[in-house]
Motif scaffolding. Structure first.
Motif, PDB file in Angstrom:
ATOM      1  N   UNK A 188       0.845  -1.192   0.000  1.00 40.18           N
ATOM      2  CA  UNK A 188       0.000   0.000   0.000  1.00 40.18           C
ATOM      3  C   UNK A 188       0.881   1.244   0.000  1.00 40.18           C
ATOM      4  N   UNK A 189       0.275   2.394   0.137  1.00 39.24           N
ATOM      5  CA  UNK A 189       1.024   3.651   0.040  1.00 39.24           C
ATOM      6  C   UNK A 189       2.057   3.802   1.142  1.00 39.24           C
ATOM      7  N   UNK A 190       1.831   3.115   2.264  1.00 36.34           N
ATOM      8  CA  UNK A 190       2.783   3.216   3.366  1.00 36.34           C
ATOM      9  C   UNK A 190       3.903   2.187   3.271  1.00 36.34           C
ATOM     10  N   UNK A 191       3.864   1.352   2.245  1.00 29.31           N
ATOM     11  CA  UNK A 191       4.916   0.358   2.064  1.00 29.31           C
ATOM     12  C   UNK A 191       4.656  -0.958   2.739  1.00 29.31           C
ATOM     13  N   UNK A 192       3.484  -1.139   3.323  1.00 28.16           N
ATOM     14  CA  UNK A 192       3.168  -2.425   3.947  1.00 28.16           C
ATOM     15  C   UNK A 192       2.747  -3.437   2.892  1.00 28.16           C
ATOM     16  N   UNK A 193       3.096  -4.716   3.121  1.00 28.11           N
ATOM     17  CA  UNK A 193       2.670  -5.781   2.215  1.00 28.11           C
ATOM     18  C   UNK A 193       1.182  -6.017   2.424  1.00 28.11           C
ATOM     19  N   UNK A 194       0.422  -5.792   1.367  1.00 30.97           N
ATOM     20  CA  UNK A 194      -1.020  -6.024   1.442  1.00 30.97           C
ATOM     21  C   UNK A 194      -1.484  -7.095   0.462  1.00 30.97           C
ATOM     22  N   UNK A 195      -0.588  -7.506  -0.423  1.00 32.55           N
ATOM     23  CA  UNK A 195      -0.998  -8.443  -1.468  1.00 32.55           C
ATOM     24  C   UNK A 195       0.088  -9.488  -1.704  1.00 32.55           C
ATOM     25  N   UNK A 196      -0.301 -10.746  -1.677  1.00 32.11           N
ATOM     26  CA  UNK A 196       0.561 -11.851  -2.104  1.00 32.11           C
ATOM     27  C   UNK A 196      -0.229 -12.663  -3.139  1.00 32.11           C
ATOM     28  N   UNK A 197       0.253 -12.633  -4.374  1.00 38.77           N
ATOM     29  CA  UNK A 197      -0.411 -13.358  -5.450  1.00 38.77           C
ATOM     30  C   UNK A 197       0.531 -14.440  -5.958  1.00 38.77           C
ATOM     31  N   UNK A 198       0.285 -15.668  -5.509  1.00 36.13           N
ATOM     32  CA  UNK A 198       1.183 -16.786  -5.833  1.00 36.13           C
ATOM     33  C   UNK A 198       0.420 -17.936  -6.494  1.00 36.13           C
ATOM     34  N   UNK A 199      -0.637 -17.611  -7.211  1.00 38.50           N
ATOM     35  CA  UNK A 199      -1.375 -18.637  -7.933  1.00 38.50           C
ATOM     36  C   UNK A 199      -0.487 -19.269  -8.998  1.00 38.50           C
ATOM     37  N   UNK A 200      -0.597 -20.589  -9.162  1.00 37.13           N
ATOM     38  CA  UNK A 200       0.144 -21.325 -10.186  1.00 37.13           C
ATOM     39  C   UNK A 200       1.654 -21.122 -10.086  1.00 37.13           C
ATOM     40  N   UNK A 201       2.144 -20.960  -8.874  1.00 38.22           N
ATOM     41  CA  UNK A 201       3.565 -20.668  -8.686  1.00 38.22           C
ATOM     42  C   UNK A 201       4.403 -21.923  -8.468  1.00 38.22           C
ATOM     43  N   UNK A 202       3.762 -23.083  -8.442  1.00 40.37           N
ATOM     44  CA  UNK A 202       4.481 -24.345  -8.272  1.00 40.37           C
ATOM     45  C   UNK A 202       5.212 -24.424  -6.936  1.00 40.37           C
ATOM     46  N   UNK A 203       4.614 -23.829  -5.905  1.00 41.66           N
ATOM     47  CA  UNK A 203       5.185 -23.942  -4.565  1.00 41.66           C
ATOM     48  C   UNK A 203       4.580 -25.143  -3.871  1.00 41.66           C
ATOM     49  N   UNK A 204       5.342 -25.734  -2.947  1.00 44.73           N
ATOM     50  CA  UNK A 204       4.903 -26.955  -2.288  1.00 44.73           C
ATOM     51  C   UNK A 204       5.373 -26.963  -0.854  1.00 44.73           C
ATOM     52  N   UNK A 205       4.693 -27.778  -0.049  1.00 47.29           N
ATOM     53  CA  UNK A 205       5.067 -27.898   1.346  1.00 47.29           C
ATOM     54  C   UNK A 205       3.964 -27.414   2.257  1.00 47.29           C
ATOM     55  N   UNK A 206       4.326 -27.173   3.518  1.00 48.10           N
ATOM     56  CA  UNK A 206       3.349 -26.710   4.494  1.00 48.10           C
ATOM     57  C   UNK A 206       3.055 -25.225   4.307  1.00 48.10           C
ATOM     58  N   UNK A 207       1.950 -24.799   4.872  1.00 54.07           N
ATOM     59  CA  UNK A 207       1.615 -23.378   4.798  1.00 54.07           C
ATOM     60  C   UNK A 207       2.477 -22.614   5.803  1.00 54.07           C
ATOM     61  N   UNK A 208       3.214 -21.575   5.363  1.00 58.30           N
ATOM     62  CA  UNK A 208       4.137 -20.879   6.268  1.00 58.30           C
ATOM     63  C   UNK A 208       3.403 -20.075   7.341  1.00 58.30           C
TER      64      UNK A 208
END
Length: 1011
Positions: A69-89
């Motif tokens: 966002x405008x303050x520099x905070x992470x507001x969005x993670x878009x990792x669809x079809x990213x071929x990641x695997x394992x447990x949810x962090x």
């Protein structure tokens, strides 16, 4: 079939996301880069996150897949079809400003992550198409942020009941719980989600229950999908009060009752699918006023009465499927005239009368029309015959009459045409449609000659018509594709041309009940796959060719002809017992053996009871008496001489064996079979016993032979399960006769052991050619020495195996009555003969369905790991679709070269292939290296995609074996053509799994929707 488009519901959210992605004006808060790097490490530093770099922490808002966002905070993670695997962090939960999280279509394995409860600003959450499992926490509704508008959990492995606490998420606009393993009933509390626009509940094994009446409060609902949810009770007519409802999917449930539409307000409906239920009553008249309706699927219910004429005037209608009801009256006369997009009409198995609407193809888009088993009359309208887009036309069993318009035979798109059981007249043109594959016109009044062009079809059946003249001498010229030919019950004359033998793919030929003359061409015996031949009730003469006596010919009828001479010894089996009736000139050399009903003995003399050759009756009688006395003395002597030998042999070989033959004269007894059960003859082991290759000398002709013997456990008395397996396999296989199903010769049994004796397949199981040491000539596994191995199967050979196995399964599913489910289809149960023809084997787990559509309850879960359909794990009621799933795995093995249990974190090859395809992975990269660069990439991709389609999680989403076979045959034709042209520049691959392919696949088989 069209499906709801989810993204279109959220323009406001997507617009917000774009703004957030652009915002990076302020430096990010300290520690957020560290959290992202923790997430990256938790997923094993996948390549897709290589841009997340500690040295560039200050610029994390420019990292891929990250939005601030405008303050520099992470507001969005878009990792669809990213071929990641394992447990949810767990670190995700510490991103305090996160509003949008999409990790769909990956390989994440976890229970529902409680870390998300810490994301107090979360608005969009998409965990779909992963491996999340376990029960949803009871507190999920209070744990997740109240600001949440989207919750997408579809395509996971969640089980248990749906928590009622989800009703606390009052801002939810989109809720997807479909394609999981939820049980219990659908909670009524979901009706409190007043803001909900999209609700997906389909494809879950819920307990029997009704759609909650509280859903009438979902006044903002646009899309509701509750298909395959085990819904029961009366139709939920309260849904018609939802003014904004556009898509309603309730198919494949057990809903009953009538549709009552008092106070109908759902005038925004675009798609209605309530098929495969038990709904009765009439089709509501108000449906004809739904100006935006594009899809109306009411098939397989109990609707009665007439179809409202107004439905024929719907301007946007594209798909109309009403088959298998009790509808009557005429089809809407205006159908198609005001619906330019109409392309799919299916009205079979009703009681419709009247004519076929003239304007069905007015819009120039009609591709599919089936109206079998009604009482339609009149002629085939010119407007339909001139429809250049039409691919499938099926009008069987009506009362249609008059000449078929010539334009129908010259159209360019028709692929599948069946007109059987009418009163149609006319003749066939010399040139049949270029694209047509199946043409069935039996039981009509067609006349004229049979054109030689029918050899280019795959199926041509024209029995019981008035065709005359000779069978074309050029019938087998060119590139014949014909697999089935039936011309019985016509007025054909002349001889059977030798060119018929050029039909190298023909499996069934019926020329019976004509006026054919001359001899039977010996060349018919050289046809490689012919298994059914009927030439009965003609005027054929001469002898029976020796060449016809071959194992592939499982059904032969030469009765009621004028044949003469000796019947070849090769026909001395029960299979051909009634094959030669009413041929007075025929005789058999084996008098008194009991086979070949109605055929006299060639050794028989005069039967007038008087003198013969000057030898008196008294003298003959005396000689017979003397001979009998000598025979009695010799028998007694032999008995005492060999008694002890037989006794010793009885002890050694367990002489209490009972042999049950399935062919008339085996050429061997139990002794050579029992002697051959040694370790040196062992060629395989299965779940219920061992398999041996046993050599023997045929006692009839002295020739050497070999059989495969499956021994079902010999240690002690068999338990009930194995007894059932034995009875099942013997009973089913003993009655089956098909060129792509291994032949059971006999079975042996005693109190402690069971043996099944099959034709031996020289090239063994498909699994060894794909994954293990190939079999050398003779079929025995060799050591790993390189010189003992064969070259890997090339692509044409693999595709040939796929087609052959599919033909065998099609026979079981669609031609047997009742149909047969194998339940253990796998590469090791697909055997290859000396010519690499595929044969389905090992029916130890097979069972017959009681009737079509009514699957039998199985006694236990059965199958093999990696091949077993998902429904086998939670239900004992299975259908033919379990075989389709297993066969899909075989297709994936053929294309990738990987074993069924391949997949690592994906668990199996089927799951790995699905994720590989969904994530945009390269199919050539997944292809077996030995066929990757052979020039068949287009066809390999088709078969790979078909394998993914066959292994869809829900049975209803899989095609039938008929559909699968049609695709494979089409692909085989292309591969064959490529082999001839060496893939010249003129070749252009056509899509085989999309509309317009020319392949008869029902609309429900929507590949893009399924995957």
């Amino acid at each position: 079939m069209d499906t709801p488009r989810r993204a279109s519901v959220y323009p406001r959210i997507l617009g917000l996301v774009l703004v957030l992605l652009r915002a990076a004006a302020q430096p990010p808060p300290a520690g957020e880069a560290r959290l992202l790097l923790e997430i990256k490490r938790a997923w094993g530093d996948p390549p897709v996150l290589a841009g997340w770099n500690a040295t560039a922490a200050a610029a994390l808002c420019s990292w891929p897949h990250v939005g601030c966002d405008a303050s520099g905070r992470v507001v969005n993670l878009t990792l669809a079809n990213a071929n990641v695997a394992g447990a949810f962090p767990d670190a995700v939960g510490n991103l305090s400003g996160l509003t949008y999280l999409d990790v769909s279509n990956n390989s994440i394995r976890s229970v529902f992550p409680s870390a998300l409860y810490r994301c107090a600003s979360l608005q969009y959450l998409n965990l779909s198409q992963n491996y999340f499992g376990g029960v949803l926490p009871a507190e999920i509704g209070s744990g997740l942020a109240a600001s949440l508008t989207t919750l997408d959990l579809d395509g996971n492995e969640f089980n248990g009941t749906i928590p009622a606490s989800l009703s606390r998420l009052r801002n939810l606009e989109y809720l997807a719980l479909n394609s999981n393993r939820f049980t219990g009933i659908i909670p009524a509390e979901l009706g409190e989600l007043a803001s909900l626009q999209v609700l997906y509940l389909d494809n879950n094994p819920f307990n029997a229950g009704q759609l909650p009446a509280s859903f009438k409060n979902l006044t903002n609902l646009v899309s509701l999908t509750a298909s395959q949810c085990n819904l029961v009770g009366d139709f939920p007519n309260f849904l018609w009060s939802l003014k904004k409802l556009q898509q309603l999917y309730l198919y494949t449930n057990n809903i009953t009752g009538d549709m009552v539409v008092d106070g109908f307000a759902a005038r925004s409906l675009t798609e209605i699918d309530v098929s495969e239920n038990k709904i009765s009553g009439v089709i509501p008249e108000v449906f004809g006023g739904l100006e935006n309706l594009t899809l109306l699927n009411l098939f397989m219910n109990n609707f009665s009465g007439e179809v409202p004429a107004s439905i024929g005037q719907l301007p946007l209608l594209r798909i109309l499927r009403l088959h298998t009801n009790r509808l009557n009256g005429t089809l809407p006369p205006e159908l198609g005239k005001q619906s330019p997009g109409l392309y799919y009409v299916e009205v079979d198995y009703n009681e419709f009368t009247g004519v076929i609407p003239e304007g069905l193809c007015t819009g120039g888009n009609l591709q599919y029309l089936t109206a079998k088993s009604n009482r339609l009359n009149g002629s085939i309208p010119a407007g339909l015959a001139n429809c250049t887009t039409l691919e499938t036309l099926s009008l069987d069993n009506n009362q249609l009459s008059s000449d078929v318009p010539e334009a129908l035979w010259t159209a360019t798109q028709l692929y599948f045409v069946t007109l059987q059981g009418n009163q149609l007249t006319g003749s066939l043109p010399a040139t049949i449609l270029l694209n047509i594959s199946t043409l069935r016109i039996g039981n009509n009044q067609f006349s004229g000659n049979i054109p030689a062009a029918v050899a280019a079809l795959q199926v041509f059946t024209a029995e019981n018509n008035r065709f005359s003249g000779a069978i074309p001498t050029s019938l087998g010229d060119g590139m014949p594709l014909l697999q089935r030919l039936s011309l019985s019950g016509n007025q054909l004359s002349g001889g059977i041309p030798r060119s018929v033998a050029k039909l190298s793919q023909l499996t069934q030929m019926d020329l019976s009940r004509n006026q054919l003359t001359g001899g039977i061409p010996a060349e018919l015996g050289a046809m490689p796959v012919l298994s059914v031949l009927d030439l009965s009730s003609n005027k054929l003469s001469g002898n029976v060719p020796q060449a016809l006596a071959k194992p592939q010919l499982t059904s032969l009828n030469l009765s009621s002809n004028q044949l003469s001479g000796k019947v070849p010894a090769g026909f001395a089996t029960a299979v051909y017992d009634t094959s030669f009736l009413d041929n007075p000139g025929l005789c058999t050399a084996a008098a008194g053996s009991g086979y070949l009903t109605g055929v006299r003995s060639c050794a028989g003399g005069s039967q007038d009871g008087g003198s013969s050759g000057g030898v008196s009756h008294a003298l003959r009688t005396g000689l017979l008496v003397a001979g009998a006395a000598l025979l009695l003395i010799a028998s007694a002597f032999a008995f005492f001489v060999v008694r002890d030998v037989k006794k010793r042999r009885r002890v050694a070989e367990q002489d209490d064996w009972k042999i049950t033959p399935f062919v008339k004269d085996l050429g061997f007894g139990e002794a050579p079979i029992l002697r051959g059960l040694t370790e040196e003859n062992l060629v395989g082991r299965g779940g219920s016993g061992r398999v041996y290759r046993v050599a023997y000398t045929n006692r009839l002709n002295g020739r050497a032979g070999a059989v495969a013997v499956k021994q079902i456990r010999t240690a002690g008395k068999l338990d009930q399960k194995l007894e059932r397996e034995f009875s099942s396999e013997a009973g089913i296989l003993g009655s089956l006769r098909h060129n792509n199903i291994v032949r059971l010769l006999c079975c042996l049994s005693n109190a402690e052991s069971k043996l099944l004796v099959y034709d031996y397949m020289d090239n063994g199981g498909l699994d060894r050619w794909l994954h293990g040491d190939a079999l050398v000539a003779g079929g025995r596994p060799m050591a790993r020495a390189r010189s003992a191995r064969r070259e890997p199967l090339d692509w044409p050979a693999r595709l040939g195996v796929a087609v052959g196995a599919a033909q065998g399964l099609c026979y079981m599913h669609h031609e047997c009555e009742p149909p047969i489910v194998h339940r253990d289809v796998k590469a090791s149960n697909i055997l290859l003969d000396s010519e690499f023809r595929a044969k389905i084997a090992d029916f130890g787990l097979a069972t017959m369905l009681l009737q079509a559509g009514a699957p039998e309850t199985m006694s236990a879960v059965a199958g093999s790991f990696g091949y077993m359909a998902p429904e086998c794990a939670y239900t004992k009621k299975v259908s033919e679709k379990v075989d389709v799933y297993s066969f899909g795995v075989v297709l994936l093995e053929l294309t990738t070269g990987k074993e069924a249990n391949y997949g690592g974190e994906h668990g199996s090859l089927a799951e790995w292939a699905r994720h590989h395809y969904q994530s945009g992975g390269s199919i050539p990269d997944a292809t077996d290296k030995s066929i990757r660069y052979a020039g068949y990439s287009d066809d390999i991709e088709v078969v790979f995609r078909l394998g993914v389609l066959c292994t869809a999680e829900m049975p209803s989403s899989r095609p039938t074996m008929n559909d699968v076979l049609q695709i494979l045959v089409k692909c085989s034709e292309r591969t064959h053509q490529k082999g001839k042209t060496e893939r010249g520049p003129e070749y252009e691959a056509a899509p085989l799994l999309s509309n317009g392919s020319g392949i008869e696949i029902e609309e429900k088989i929507d590949f893009d929707r399924i995957v």
